[in-house]
Design a protein around this motif. Sequence first.
Motif, PDB file in Angstrom:
ATOM      1  N   SER A   5      34.841  31.817  47.785  1.00 29.14           N
ATOM      2  CA  SER A   5      34.232  32.914  46.690  1.00 29.14           C
ATOM      3  C   SER A   5      34.523  32.246  44.131  1.00 29.14           C
ATOM      4  O   SER A   5      33.777  32.882  43.643  1.00 29.14           O
ATOM      5  CB  SER A   5      34.912  34.332  46.082  1.00 29.14           C
ATOM      6  OG  SER A   5      33.724  34.644  48.388  1.00 29.14           O
TER       7      SER A   5
ATOM      8  N   ASN B  97      33.522  29.612  43.390  1.00 27.50           N
ATOM      9  CA  ASN B  97      31.854  30.081  42.538  1.00 27.50           C
ATOM     10  C   ASN B  97      32.368  30.746  41.147  1.00 27.50           C
ATOM     11  O   ASN B  97      31.061  30.520  40.806  1.00 27.50           O
ATOM     12  CB  ASN B  97      31.308  30.578  44.231  1.00 27.50           C
ATOM     13  CG  ASN B  97      31.044  29.183  45.158  1.00 27.50           C
ATOM     14  OD1 ASN B  97      30.408  28.621  44.773  1.00 27.50           O
ATOM     15  ND2 ASN B  97      30.684  29.625  46.094  1.00 27.50           N
ATOM     16  N   THR B  98      33.194  31.216  40.913  1.00 24.55           N
ATOM     17  CA  THR B  98      33.059  31.734  39.864  1.00 24.55           C
ATOM     18  C   THR B  98      34.106  31.379  39.206  1.00 24.55           C
ATOM     19  O   THR B  98      33.344  31.483  37.510  1.00 24.55           O
ATOM     20  CB  THR B  98      33.435  33.915  40.450  1.00 24.55           C
ATOM     21  OG1 THR B  98      34.763  33.758  40.970  1.00 24.55           O
ATOM     22  CG2 THR B  98      31.946  34.227  40.977  1.00 24.55           C
TER      23      THR B  98
ATOM     24  N   ARG C 212      30.632  38.607  42.480  1.00 24.02           N
ATOM     25  CA  ARG C 212      30.499  37.994  40.960  1.00 24.02           C
ATOM     26  C   ARG C 212      29.765  36.579  41.451  1.00 24.02           C
ATOM     27  O   ARG C 212      29.024  35.993  40.060  1.00 24.02           O
ATOM     28  CB  ARG C 212      31.800  37.123  40.382  1.00 24.02           C
ATOM     29  CG  ARG C 212      32.721  38.454  40.228  1.00 24.02           C
ATOM     30  CD  ARG C 212      34.919  37.891  39.978  1.00 24.02           C
ATOM     31  NE  ARG C 212      35.389  38.775  39.857  1.00 24.02           N
ATOM     32  CZ  ARG C 212      36.002  38.720  38.439  1.00 24.02           C
ATOM     33  NH1 ARG C 212      35.234  37.745  37.928  1.00 24.02           N
ATOM     34  NH2 ARG C 212      36.396  39.905  38.063  1.00 24.02           N
ATOM     35  N   CYS C 213      29.429  36.398  42.669  1.00 17.98           N
ATOM     36  CA  CYS C 213      28.298  35.104  42.953  1.00 17.98           C
ATOM     37  C   CYS C 213      27.053  35.503  43.429  1.00 17.98           C
ATOM     38  O   CYS C 213      26.366  34.485  43.411  1.00 17.98           O
ATOM     39  CB  CYS C 213      29.315  34.657  44.729  1.00 17.98           C
ATOM     40  SG  CYS C 213      30.491  33.931  44.473  1.00 17.98           S
TER      41      CYS C 213
ATOM     42  N   THR D 155      28.790  29.605  50.686  1.00 20.13           N
ATOM     43  CA  THR D 155      28.058  31.004  49.939  1.00 20.13           C
ATOM     44  C   THR D 155      26.557  31.062  49.415  1.00 20.13           C
ATOM     45  O   THR D 155      25.347  31.669  49.322  1.00 20.13           O
ATOM     46  CB  THR D 155      28.592  31.474  48.235  1.00 20.13           C
ATOM     47  OG1 THR D 155      30.525  31.726  49.089  1.00 20.13           O
ATOM     48  CG2 THR D 155      28.193  32.685  48.033  1.00 20.13           C
TER      49      THR D 155
END
Length: 296
Positions: free
Chosen positions: A99, A102-103, A242-243, A223
């Motif tokens: 997570s 990815n952000t 956020r993703c 994700t």
Amino acid sequence: MATLKQLGIFIAVAEKLRMSDAAKALYISQPTVSQTISDLEYELGVELFDRSHKQLALTAHGQILLTHARKVIEQVEIMTAVIKDTASARELRIGCTLSIANTILAPIGKHLAQSHPDIRSTFIVENTRSLEDRLLHNELDIALIEGQVKSDQIAKLPLVKDTLLVICHRDHPFWTRSVILPQELSGQNFILRELGSGTRTIFEDYLRMAKVSINCIGESASTAAIIDMVRHGLGLGVISHRCVERYTSKEDIHTCAIKNMPMDRLFYICYNTKMPIRSQMQDFIESCKQIVNSDS
């Protein structure tokens, strides 16, 4: 006198309690492991393992050696880390959960490279459980983790708040809802993160507290894969807010909060307290704070 190699093999056998498993973990042959243990016992003049059962068991002498062997290896690792810290290029091994990767990992990495070009960073993205294990075994210097770290040996510095949300596709009854009841999740099909993921652990803990059962029809470490399966109507998902911002803006998926189940969590900067905090780790922590503060 026992060598570092012998001590390393001994520790592996003591932890695995099978010669074959230790050999696999160390990528050496089983005869090599067996001979090393025999040589070590001969040199020390004691038996280190009880071999009377199918699985090995440490003797009293073995327990004593294990305690001291771990301390010796730890001190060697600290010495090595300190020496490396004086090199011209500062090596930094960074772990990151999915997570976070990815952000915010990319801007942090860019900031670190621009601010400290002498730091040579390597990154590995895995789930919380794997990263904690790597930190404990000195395979990483520092990590960004959103899950629940169990070991008291791992320091956790809060970095930024995050929230998990349920995601659905446009044909699902939840599509027009901003808030859903915990009971409405009962019997729903979900695609979840893999076991060991911080996201999954938090969600399943909330389900247990709410006494709600769901159908986990699939799991993925990706994700993007979960979001794509949700977009195609295969089930619901639970993802960091956020993703999913890019997808919600395109109205590809919809997010819902769960009433009275605020799935808030923190992203943490984690490191092994048994190892020294090197200058590159401090610089990385500063880059993390700079990026998070610039987004707030």
